[in-house]
Enzyme design. Structure first.
Site, short mmCIF file in Angstrom:
data_model
loop_
_atom_site.label_atom_id
_atom_site.label_comp_id
_atom_site.label_asym_id
_atom_site.label_seq_id
_atom_site.Cartn_x
_atom_site.Cartn_y
_atom_site.Cartn_z
N PHE A 1 -2.74 3.53 -12.04
CA PHE A 1 -3.86 5.18 -11.78
C PHE A 1 -3.61 6.33 -12.91
O PHE A 1 -3.11 6.82 -12.35
CB PHE A 1 -4.27 4.97 -10.50
CG PHE A 1 -5.06 6.21 -10.05
CD1 PHE A 1 -6.52 4.71 -9.76
CD2 PHE A 1 -5.22 7.56 -9.68
CE1 PHE A 1 -8.06 5.34 -9.83
CE2 PHE A 1 -6.84 8.18 -9.23
CZ PHE A 1 -8.06 7.04 -9.44
N SER B 1 -4.53 12.24 -13.80
CA SER B 1 -3.88 13.74 -14.20
C SER B 1 -4.08 13.54 -15.22
O SER B 1 -3.30 13.03 -16.54
CB SER B 1 -2.62 13.42 -13.76
OG SER B 1 -3.59 13.82 -12.04
N SER C 1 -5.45 19.14 -10.15
CA SER C 1 -5.67 19.60 -8.93
C SER C 1 -7.13 19.80 -9.27
O SER C 1 -8.38 18.71 -8.41
CB SER C 1 -5.44 20.76 -7.87
OG SER C 1 -4.53 20.99 -7.79
N THR D 1 2.62 7.17 -12.43
CA THR D 1 3.69 6.56 -11.86
C THR D 1 3.54 4.97 -12.51
O THR D 1 1.92 4.58 -12.48
CB THR D 1 3.21 6.26 -10.14
OG1 THR D 1 3.34 7.60 -9.70
CG2 THR D 1 4.08 5.35 -9.73
N ARG E 1 29.88 12.81 14.81
CA ARG E 1 30.18 14.72 13.96
C ARG E 1 30.90 15.57 15.24
O ARG E 1 30.03 15.35 16.31
CB ARG E 1 30.01 14.42 13.04
CG ARG E 1 30.02 16.72 12.94
CD ARG E 1 31.33 16.25 11.60
NE ARG E 1 31.07 17.26 11.19
CZ ARG E 1 32.79 17.94 10.39
NH1 ARG E 1 33.72 16.79 10.80
NH2 ARG E 1 33.18 18.76 9.72
N GLN F 1 20.84 19.71 6.77
CA GLN F 1 21.53 20.99 7.77
C GLN F 1 22.59 20.86 8.98
O GLN F 1 23.94 20.85 8.76
CB GLN F 1 20.47 22.29 8.34
CG GLN F 1 21.38 23.62 8.73
CD GLN F 1 21.85 24.58 7.76
OE1 GLN F 1 21.26 23.93 6.69
NE2 GLN F 1 22.80 25.19 8.41
N GLY G 1 28.23 20.08 5.20
CA GLY G 1 28.82 20.04 3.58
C GLY G 1 28.43 18.40 3.59
O GLY G 1 28.18 18.51 1.86
N GLU H 1 -1.36 12.66 -5.47
CA GLU H 1 -2.17 12.02 -5.11
C GLU H 1 -3.52 13.73 -3.84
O GLU H 1 -3.78 13.37 -3.17
CB GLU H 1 -2.19 10.75 -4.31
CG GLU H 1 -1.59 10.24 -5.16
CD GLU H 1 -2.00 8.48 -4.49
OE1 GLU H 1 -2.67 9.03 -3.45
OE2 GLU H 1 -0.78 7.58 -5.04
N THR I 1 -2.45 18.10 -4.39
CA THR I 1 -1.92 18.60 -3.30
C THR I 1 -1.78 19.23 -2.08
O THR I 1 -3.44 18.92 -1.83
CB THR I 1 -2.07 20.37 -4.27
OG1 THR I 1 -2.75 21.34 -4.18
CG2 THR I 1 -1.13 20.22 -5.69
#
Length: 379
Positions: free
Chosen positions: A123, A126, A132, A158, A268, A336, A340, A363, A365
């Site tokens: 498609f 843009s 936009s 895409t 963990r 988070q 690590g 598609e 913003t």
């Protein structure tokens, strides 16, 4: 209100989940690392009927409802958002647009191979200066009687190199502004059609995103969808459904990251106990689960409205706005919670965080979604 899914919808969800786990999970990290388009996986996805889910069986589609599509998109997106964006574009934008606005000849020639997964679609809206602001089309389609001469550039497309069929939005009469825009079906291989560079992206790296150039491409007038000047309306109506697809993608990214974070929190240990037993981690997971459930309900409501033939433009904008924010927030928290290890590729959540960001951009913003929602409040 009935929240129970049908046996058929559950079967579709389970089939998508099984495909994602068995076919997509192996190699997903390598494909992301190498920016490798998942050709084999997309082919199998098409063979299973996931590239033309909502297309009528008479055009080789699955004849499924939009709720089934949302369920499948979530499961695929949990594992590989690069695959799900290809699935979304082919289903929501290309197939839907052709089935609802194309003529019988166009459906037989183009829709059938797209719905069956034999070919992939793209498609093309843009441009470098028309993201936009979709009315500011610089790609032109000059009317030459029985054909158009197409010139211009499209960006961030895409399936840009992997597609065979392209729906291209172009300006025919600038004096008419948005009423002078048309949509043309362009085939790969047409003289003057050039596929440009592949974008080196932060996320959805295995998806095929390219610039496209059109240099005096001769497109038969028979390849125009709808009446002269219908292109802008076509794009806006098609994007309404596309937002359901991307909202579902965002939902899947979020739920996939949440599931990994929940499992990790029980494995963990810190200070002698699984980190799940620490209240701060519990609160994070509770917030994540709540936002995911809210996103899921927004997606399903938009899908239900679409299936009922009701106006779903506000609902789809709300679903995309909220689900894309959920995807960003949840994936950040998933990283988070992993500490690590969340920064390490083999634990998947860092990729999900990178993939999540684009759902707030393409598609429409998040800012555009707010405009759509606000305008609908005054109708």
């Amino acid at each position: 209100m009935i929240f129970k899914l049908t046996e058929e919808q559950l079967a579709v969800r389970d089939a998508a989940r099984d495909f994602a786990q068995t076919e997509l999970l192996p190699g997903v990290i390598d494909r992301d690392e190498k920016q490798e388009f998942p050709t084999a996986q997309i082919k199998k996805l098409g063979e299973l009927g996931f590239l033309g889910m909502m297309v009528a069986p008479e055009y080789d589609g699955g004849g499924m409802d939009t709720i089934s599509y949302v369920l499948a998109m979530e499961e695929i997106s949990k594992i590989d958002a690069s695959v799900s964006v290809c699935m979304s574009v082919n289903n929501s934008l290309v197939c839907w647009g052709l089935e609802h606005f194309g003529n019988e000849e166009q459906k037989q020639k183009y829709l059938k191979p797209l719905a069956s997964g034999e070919k992939i679609g793209a498609f093309c809206l843009s441009e470098p200066e028309a993201g936009s602001d979709a009315t500011f089309q610089q790609t032109t389609a000059e009317d030459h009687g029985d054909h158009y001469i197409l010139n211009g550039t499209k960006n961030w497309i895409t399936n840009g190199n992997s597609a065979s069929i392209y729906l291209v939005i172009a300006q025919t009469d600038k004096a008419k502004k948005h009423k002078g825009i048309n949509v043309l079906i362009v085939e790969k291989g047409m003289e003057g059609f050039i596929v440009g560079k592949k974008e080196n992206k932060m996320g959805i790296r295995a998806s095929d995103t390219h610039s496209l150039m059109f240099q005096n491409v001769k497109v038969p007038k028979a390849n125009r969808i709808g009446e002269d000047g219908f292109g802008f309306t076509f794009a806006m109506q098609t994007l309404n459904g596309g937002r359901i697809g991307i909202a579902s993608q965002a939902l899947g990214i979020a739920s996939g990251a949440y599931e990994r974070a929940l499992a990790y929190s029980q494995e963990r240990k810190a200070f002698g106990v699984p980190i799940f037993e620490h209240q701060d981690i519990q609160f994070k997971l509770a917030d994540m689960a709540t936002r995911i459930e809210a996103s899921r309900l927004l997606c399903l409501k938009a899908a239900w409205l679409k299936d009922q033939g009701k106006d779903y433009s506000q609902a789809s904008a709300m679903a995309k706005l909220y689900s894309s924010k959920t995807a960003m927030d949840v994936t950040i928290e998933a990283v988070q919670i992993h500490g690590g290890y969340g920064f390490v590729k083999e634990f998947h959540v860092e990729r999900m965080m990178r993939d999540a960001k684009i759902t707030q951009i393409y598609e429409g913003t998040s800012e555009i979604q707010k405009i759509v929602i606000a305008r609908s409040l005054f109708k």
